[in-house]
Design an enzyme around this catalytic site. Sequence first.
Site, PDB file in Angstrom:
ATOM      1  N   ARG A  82       0.788  -1.219   0.000  1.00  0.00           N
ATOM      2  CA  ARG A  82       0.000   0.000   0.000  1.00  0.00           C
ATOM      3  C   ARG A  82       0.825   1.277   0.000  1.00  0.00           C
ATOM      4  O   ARG A  82       0.354   2.315  -0.459  1.00  0.00           O
ATOM      5  CB  ARG A  82      -0.955  -0.004   1.202  1.00  0.00           C
ATOM      6  CG  ARG A  82      -2.020  -1.092   1.088  1.00  0.00           C
ATOM      7  CD  ARG A  82      -3.133  -0.895   2.093  1.00  0.00           C
ATOM      8  NE  ARG A  82      -4.175  -1.895   1.918  1.00  0.00           N
ATOM      9  CZ  ARG A  82      -5.303  -1.924   2.626  1.00  0.00           C
ATOM     10  NH1 ARG A  82      -5.526  -0.990   3.541  1.00  0.00           N
ATOM     11  NH2 ARG A  82      -6.198  -2.856   2.413  1.00  0.00           N
ATOM     12  N   ASP A  96     -15.008   8.419  10.100  1.00  0.00           N
ATOM     13  CA  ASP A  96     -13.860   7.560   9.806  1.00  0.00           C
ATOM     14  C   ASP A  96     -12.586   8.371   9.977  1.00  0.00           C
ATOM     15  O   ASP A  96     -12.606   9.610   9.871  1.00  0.00           O
ATOM     16  CB  ASP A  96     -13.937   6.991   8.394  1.00  0.00           C
ATOM     17  CG  ASP A  96     -13.115   5.716   8.236  1.00  0.00           C
ATOM     18  OD1 ASP A  96     -13.675   4.618   8.420  1.00  0.00           O
ATOM     19  OD2 ASP A  96     -11.909   5.820   7.965  1.00  0.00           O
TER      20      ASP A  96
END
Length: 265
Positions: free
Chosen positions: A35, A136
Amino acid sequence: MHTLSDHEFQRFQRFIHGAAGISLSSAKKSLVVGRLAKRLAARQLDSFHDYLALLEQREEHAEAQIAVDLLTTNETYFFREPKHFELLRRVAQASPSHQPFRIWSAASSTGEEAYSMAMVLADVRGEHPYEVVGTDISTRVLARARQGHYPMERIRQMPGDYLRRFCMKGTGPQTGTLLIQRPLRQKVNFLHLNLNERLPTLGSFDMVFLRNVLIYFNPETKRQVVHRVLETLPRGGWFCIGHSENLNDVGAPVEQVAPSIYRKV
């Protein structure tokens, strides 16, 4: 491919725990490489050592947020764990119609959970007031959530009636996707929030979903997060966690009603 030494991985573990309270197991080393490698290329860096040095610079808040986004994002889909939405339907139906029904998707990711909540409430509440709050730690997934645009494979558990009532199927270049209709999107308020820090004033909720995120916290962080979130629920409020999670040894003021379903006492 850039290599990541064990020492560098340990530094990433400390970084993400400090930023988000998340404990990365040693099995996640390949995830970190996969990632974050693109960020090395984007910043024209030669090694993860150089990237860690960049993250440690105080003025690099934006890059640190990007790294958090990339390391914390998890794919989800509509109406995941259907029993929780069946519970929401029953609770919302029994709630006084004149009072706004408020529900919090506390780890909302790209928004499928929050919009699933809104669909149930739009169906049950009709013209009676309700509000969905989605939060979030990742600003990137929140931006996607606000758009309400998803690949069709995310809808495998969505009732067909809801698909027709609340979504628009893409055509032409958008074939294979759907868009949540604007009136429903406007019922969901997405906010940036770190559960590992003191919460902003969110008000009181009738129900909170905190699902599939506790598994990433160590026991003490988990305890702190659960107690922090439960402060937004009145006595009798409903609290749902993921089916693979539990509140053992958390000391939370709740009683278990069913697997993964609790009420505040």
